[in-house]
Design a protein around this motif. Structure first.
Motif, PDB file in Angstrom:
ATOM      1  N   ALA A  65     106.813 -10.450  24.592  1.00  0.00           N
ATOM      2  CA  ALA A  65     107.576  -9.294  24.093  1.00  0.00           C
ATOM      3  C   ALA A  65     107.820  -8.282  25.206  1.00  0.00           C
ATOM      4  O   ALA A  65     108.921  -7.738  25.345  1.00  0.00           O
ATOM      5  CB  ALA A  65     106.826  -8.636  22.932  1.00  0.00           C
ATOM      6  N   ILE A  66     106.776  -8.033  26.014  1.00  0.00           N
ATOM      7  CA  ILE A  66     106.922  -7.068  27.116  1.00  0.00           C
ATOM      8  C   ILE A  66     107.936  -7.583  28.129  1.00  0.00           C
ATOM      9  O   ILE A  66     108.792  -6.833  28.615  1.00  0.00           O
ATOM     10  CB  ILE A  66     105.560  -6.818  27.796  1.00  0.00           C
ATOM     11  N   ALA A  67     107.840  -8.878  28.455  1.00  0.00           N
ATOM     12  CA  ALA A  67     108.759  -9.463  29.433  1.00  0.00           C
ATOM     13  C   ALA A  67     110.199  -9.376  28.952  1.00  0.00           C
ATOM     14  O   ALA A  67     111.121  -9.086  29.745  1.00  0.00           O
ATOM     15  CB  ALA A  67     108.375 -10.914  29.702  1.00  0.00           C
ATOM     16  N   LYS A  68     110.428  -9.635  27.653  1.00  0.00           N
ATOM     17  CA  LYS A  68     111.786  -9.563  27.116  1.00  0.00           C
ATOM     18  C   LYS A  68     112.325  -8.134  27.153  1.00  0.00           C
ATOM     19  O   LYS A  68     113.493  -7.896  27.485  1.00  0.00           O
ATOM     20  CB  LYS A  68     111.806 -10.089  25.679  1.00  0.00           C
ATOM     21  N   LEU A  69     111.471  -7.167  26.812  1.00  0.00           N
ATOM     22  CA  LEU A  69     111.902  -5.771  26.849  1.00  0.00           C
ATOM     23  C   LEU A  69     112.258  -5.350  28.280  1.00  0.00           C
ATOM     24  O   LEU A  69     113.227  -4.630  28.509  1.00  0.00           O
ATOM     25  CB  LEU A  69     110.797  -4.872  26.288  1.00  0.00           C
ATOM     26  N   TYR A  70     111.462  -5.815  29.229  1.00  0.00           N
ATOM     27  CA  TYR A  70     111.728  -5.500  30.636  1.00  0.00           C
ATOM     28  C   TYR A  70     113.071  -6.102  31.066  1.00  0.00           C
ATOM     29  O   TYR A  70     113.877  -5.444  31.737  1.00  0.00           O
ATOM     30  CB  TYR A  70     110.591  -6.034  31.505  1.00  0.00           C
ATOM     31  N   THR A  71     113.320  -7.349  30.656  1.00  0.00           N
ATOM     32  CA  THR A  71     114.586  -7.996  31.002  1.00  0.00           C
ATOM     33  C   THR A  71     115.763  -7.279  30.357  1.00  0.00           C
ATOM     34  O   THR A  71     116.832  -7.118  30.965  1.00  0.00           O
ATOM     35  CB  THR A  71     114.567  -9.478  30.559  1.00  0.00           C
ATOM     36  N   ILE A  72     115.584  -6.842  29.114  1.00  0.00           N
ATOM     37  CA  ILE A  72     116.638  -6.087  28.421  1.00  0.00           C
ATOM     38  C   ILE A  72     116.967  -4.808  29.190  1.00  0.00           C
ATOM     39  O   ILE A  72     118.136  -4.475  29.430  1.00  0.00           O
ATOM     40  CB  ILE A  72     116.203  -5.757  26.979  1.00  0.00           C
ATOM     41  N   LEU A  73     115.923  -4.060  29.590  1.00  0.00           N
ATOM     42  CA  LEU A  73     116.138  -2.796  30.313  1.00  0.00           C
ATOM     43  C   LEU A  73     116.798  -3.052  31.665  1.00  0.00           C
ATOM     44  O   LEU A  73     117.656  -2.277  32.099  1.00  0.00           O
ATOM     45  CB  LEU A  73     114.814  -2.064  30.494  1.00  0.00           C
ATOM     46  N   THR A  74     116.401  -4.133  32.322  1.00  0.00           N
ATOM     47  CA  THR A  74     117.021  -4.478  33.603  1.00  0.00           C
ATOM     48  C   THR A  74     118.504  -4.768  33.409  1.00  0.00           C
ATOM     49  O   THR A  74     119.349  -4.311  34.190  1.00  0.00           O
ATOM     50  CB  THR A  74     116.326  -5.705  34.217  1.00  0.00           C
ATOM     51  N   THR A  75     118.832  -5.508  32.359  1.00  0.00           N
ATOM     52  CA  THR A  75     120.230  -5.847  32.082  1.00  0.00           C
ATOM     53  C   THR A  75     121.039  -4.605  31.704  1.00  0.00           C
ATOM     54  O   THR A  75     122.185  -4.430  32.135  1.00  0.00           O
ATOM     55  CB  THR A  75     120.312  -6.886  30.948  1.00  0.00           C
ATOM     56  N   LEU A  76     120.434  -3.733  30.892  1.00  0.00           N
ATOM     57  CA  LEU A  76     121.130  -2.507  30.471  1.00  0.00           C
ATOM     58  C   LEU A  76     121.281  -1.496  31.603  1.00  0.00           C
ATOM     59  O   LEU A  76     122.010  -0.507  31.466  1.00  0.00           O
ATOM     60  CB  LEU A  76     120.369  -1.861  29.299  1.00  0.00           C
ATOM     61  N   SER A  77     120.572  -1.726  32.717  1.00  0.00           N
ATOM     62  CA  SER A  77     120.684  -0.838  33.880  1.00  0.00           C
ATOM     63  C   SER A  77     121.558  -1.444  34.970  1.00  0.00           C
ATOM     64  O   SER A  77     121.609  -0.914  36.085  1.00  0.00           O
ATOM     65  CB  SER A  77     119.279  -0.556  34.448  1.00  0.00           C
ATOM     66  N   SER A  78     122.232  -2.538  34.644  1.00  0.00           N
ATOM     67  CA  SER A  78     123.042  -3.256  35.634  1.00  0.00           C
ATOM     68  C   SER A  78     124.514  -2.859  35.536  1.00  0.00           C
ATOM     69  O   SER A  78     124.940  -2.164  34.612  1.00  0.00           O
ATOM     70  CB  SER A  78     122.905  -4.760  35.406  1.00  0.00           C
ATOM     71  N   SER A  79     125.300  -3.337  36.497  1.00  0.00           N
ATOM     72  CA  SER A  79     126.737  -3.063  36.485  1.00  0.00           C
ATOM     73  C   SER A  79     127.408  -3.722  35.287  1.00  0.00           C
ATOM     74  O   SER A  79     128.423  -3.221  34.780  1.00  0.00           O
ATOM     75  CB  SER A  79     127.372  -3.566  37.796  1.00  0.00           C
ATOM     76  N   TRP A  80     126.860  -4.846  34.813  1.00  0.00           N
ATOM     77  CA  TRP A  80     127.423  -5.494  33.626  1.00  0.00           C
ATOM     78  C   TRP A  80     127.419  -4.547  32.438  1.00  0.00           C
ATOM     79  O   TRP A  80     128.395  -4.484  31.672  1.00  0.00           O
ATOM     80  CB  TRP A  80     126.599  -6.747  33.283  1.00  0.00           C
ATOM     81  N   ALA A  81     126.324  -3.809  32.254  1.00  0.00           N
ATOM     82  CA  ALA A  81     126.223  -2.886  31.122  1.00  0.00           C
ATOM     83  C   ALA A  81     127.275  -1.790  31.216  1.00  0.00           C
ATOM     84  O   ALA A  81     127.893  -1.404  30.208  1.00  0.00           O
ATOM     85  CB  ALA A  81     124.816  -2.277  31.073  1.00  0.00           C
ATOM     86  N   VAL A  82     127.509  -1.291  32.416  1.00  0.00           N
ATOM     87  CA  VAL A  82     128.515  -0.239  32.604  1.00  0.00           C
ATOM     88  C   VAL A  82     129.896  -0.769  32.239  1.00  0.00           C
ATOM     89  O   VAL A  82     130.671  -0.115  31.537  1.00  0.00           O
ATOM     90  CB  VAL A  82     128.493   0.258  34.069  1.00  0.00           C
TER      91      VAL A  82
END
Length: 522
Positions: free
Chosen positions: A105-122
């Motif tokens: 669960a922690i690893a998935k949340l970390y990956t989600i935050l990493t993705t949401l902080s990327s240029s893709w999210a913007v």
């Protein structure tokens, strides 16, 4: 957009794809929640995060899973520090399925935050704010407390604590007004809903910084560095006493420099070094440097940086003994901010004025002038170090010219960095013995000198013996005062010290306390 710090994978990551959710009834997952977890595994993460509503549902399921699984957070998986191969990871899954589920669960949340902080999210109009904050007011989802629970109850599980703290820090940072691109009034995450979690996260960090364990302190570093990005994070950290605890950690250099083996996990930046303690010194120094940017904004921050001279002393020691250029860079940048700060913007209310002059005096007392002299002879690839060195050299030299010999001595004693020189002579004490009373008549400097008799630095203890003896000679009734404050007993313990110079100075000190006319027996 700021990227989230790199964290190494869970030691049992190889077991994640083998987790069977249905048998784990203690997690109390509904069929719909189990289906969502499976769907998220079968699709690219960007597909799940592409819709803010679906993304929020997914995050809530992961936080629920974490809340239930982390009841057993201190199980077998918590004690695994090395990355496991697939077979060992499967063995861990059999022995401690909830522990593996916690890491999942922690690893998935970390990956989600990493993705949401990327240029893709913007590019796709999604963010941490519209996933973790909901409703018309943009309030933080209540399930954030699952991360705090792991941090608080997961003692010994470096991965769980470190990654949970970093995740929570990044979730909270997006609500800080200073992080909204200059428009703090635009609609977005509610900072009011993030204040209590920020205070809770900071309290946990402070509790970890009180530890003497390099590994324990290391669990806080990524989250602490993240908080330092926001003015609000720095303010709350400083108000919680963080400056003092960072400084104490930086001063424990003997322990770190003797720790030659690498930690199980890389540092916050993902860098794995032969001696990971060097990286930790840099990261802690970086945090202290960030805090110096609040000096001109808050009188309390200036007071904390001036308290006991500890922060300045820690930074000067970093400059003097730093094994890497990057450590020197952050220490010098912090010292420069201290040496140029002002009390004019927010002056101290009915208190001593603390500004650059105060800090420059502390730097001189801590021996920075000598360290700067050595730095000027070195070649650095970083031009900022050269610029900071020259600026500090000029500021220190100009300030030193304005200081009396007594002010130099006073700062030297207060920092505990005693060095033989013109302020440690019989002529100096004959002229200045009365000054040892202090403004309040509490003989504060004598008390500090007595405490320095137990210093691990033998030269410092020897000089303290000399100074106390000279005080006894030249101050009226000085012998009685020194003995009443406990100087005699402390000095007596050093008479048989293995260091001949310290032994000699201790014997002389005790003799000066006992003999009224010292000149006759010299």
């Amino acid at each position: 957009m700021e990227e989230i710090a790199k964290i190494p994978p869970s030691p049992v990551a190889a077991a994640f794809r083998h987790i069977q959710w249905d048998p784990l009834t203690s997690l109390r997952l509904t069929p719909q929640e189990t289906a969502l977890l499976r769907m998220a595994e079968s699709n690219p993460l960007e597909y799940t995060l592409g819709d803010a509503r679906d993304a929020t549902m997914y995050v809530r399921v992961l936080l629920k899973l974490l809340a239930e699984a982390s009841l057993n957070v201190a199980g077998q998986v918590a004690r695994i520090s090395e990355v496991c191969n697939e077979q060992l990871a499967l063995d861990a899954l059999d022995a401690d399925p909830l522990g593996v589920a916690t890491h999942y669960a922690i690893a998935k949340l970390y990956t989600i935050l990493t993705t949401l902080s990327s240029s893709w999210a913007v590019e796709n109009g999604v963010s941490v704010g519209n996933v973790f904050y909901v409703g018309t007011e943009g309030d933080l989802i209540e399930q954030w407390k699952s991360l705090l629970r792991v941090m608080s109850k997961g003692k010994g599980d470096a991965y769980a604590q470190r990654t949970s703290a970093l995740c929570l820090a990044h979730v909270l940072l997006v609500a800080c007004p200073s992080q909204r691109g200059g428009d703090s009034k635009k609609a977005g995450p509610s900072y009011a809903s993030a204040i209590e979690p920020l205070e809770a996260l900071t309290a946990w960090i402070i509790s970890q910084l009180k530890s003497s364990s390099v590994t324990t302190v290391g669990t806080t570093v990524p989250a602490t560095m993240a908080l330092m990005r926001a003015t609000e994070g720095r303010q709350i950290f400083a108000a919680s006493g963080g400056i003092k605890y960072l400084s104490r950690q930086l001063r424990q250099k003997e322990r770190r420099q003797s720790s030659g083996s690498p930690q199980s996990y890389p540092s916050a930046s993902g860098e794995r070094t032969v001696n990971s303690s060097v990286q930790q010194l840099y990261e802690l120094g970086f945090c202290l440097w960030c805090l110096t940017y609040e000096l001109n904004n808050f009188a309390d921050v200036r007071a904390d940086f001036s308290k006991d001279g500890l922060p300045v002393l820690a930074l000067v020691e970093l400059v003097s003994v730093a094994p890497r250029e990057k450590v020197i860079r952050v220490a010098m940048a912090a010292l420069r901010n201290l040496a140029t700060c002002s009390a004019d913007v927010n002056p101290e209310p009915d208190a001593q004025r603390i500004d650059a002059k105060v800090f420059l005096g502390e730097m001189i007392g801590a021996g920075l002038m000598k360290a700067i002299g050595l730095l000027r002879e070195r070649q650095f690839s970083d031009p900022d170090i050269v610029d900071d060195t020259e600026t500090l050299h000029k500021l220190l030299t100009d300030n030193f010219k304005e200081m009396t010999r007594w002010e130099v001595y006073e700062n030297e004693v207060k920092t505990g960095q005693l060095q033989w020189g013109s302020t440690h002579t019989d002529a100096f004490f004959k002229e200045n013995a009365k000054m040892m009373e202090g403004k309040d008549g509490d003989f504060g400097l004598i008390k500090i000198l007595i405490s320095l008799l137990s210093s691990k630095e033998e030269d410092v203890a020897a000089i303290a013996c000399f100074d106390l003896g000279e005080f006894c000679r030249f101050y009226p009734n000085g012998r009685h005062i020194a003995k009443r404050l406990g100087a005699k007993e402390m000095a007596m313990t050093l008479i048989e010290h293995e260091n001949p110079e310290l032994q000699h100075q201790a014997l002389q000190c005790v003799s000066k306390m006992l003999v009224q006319n010292w000149e006759y027996v010299k």
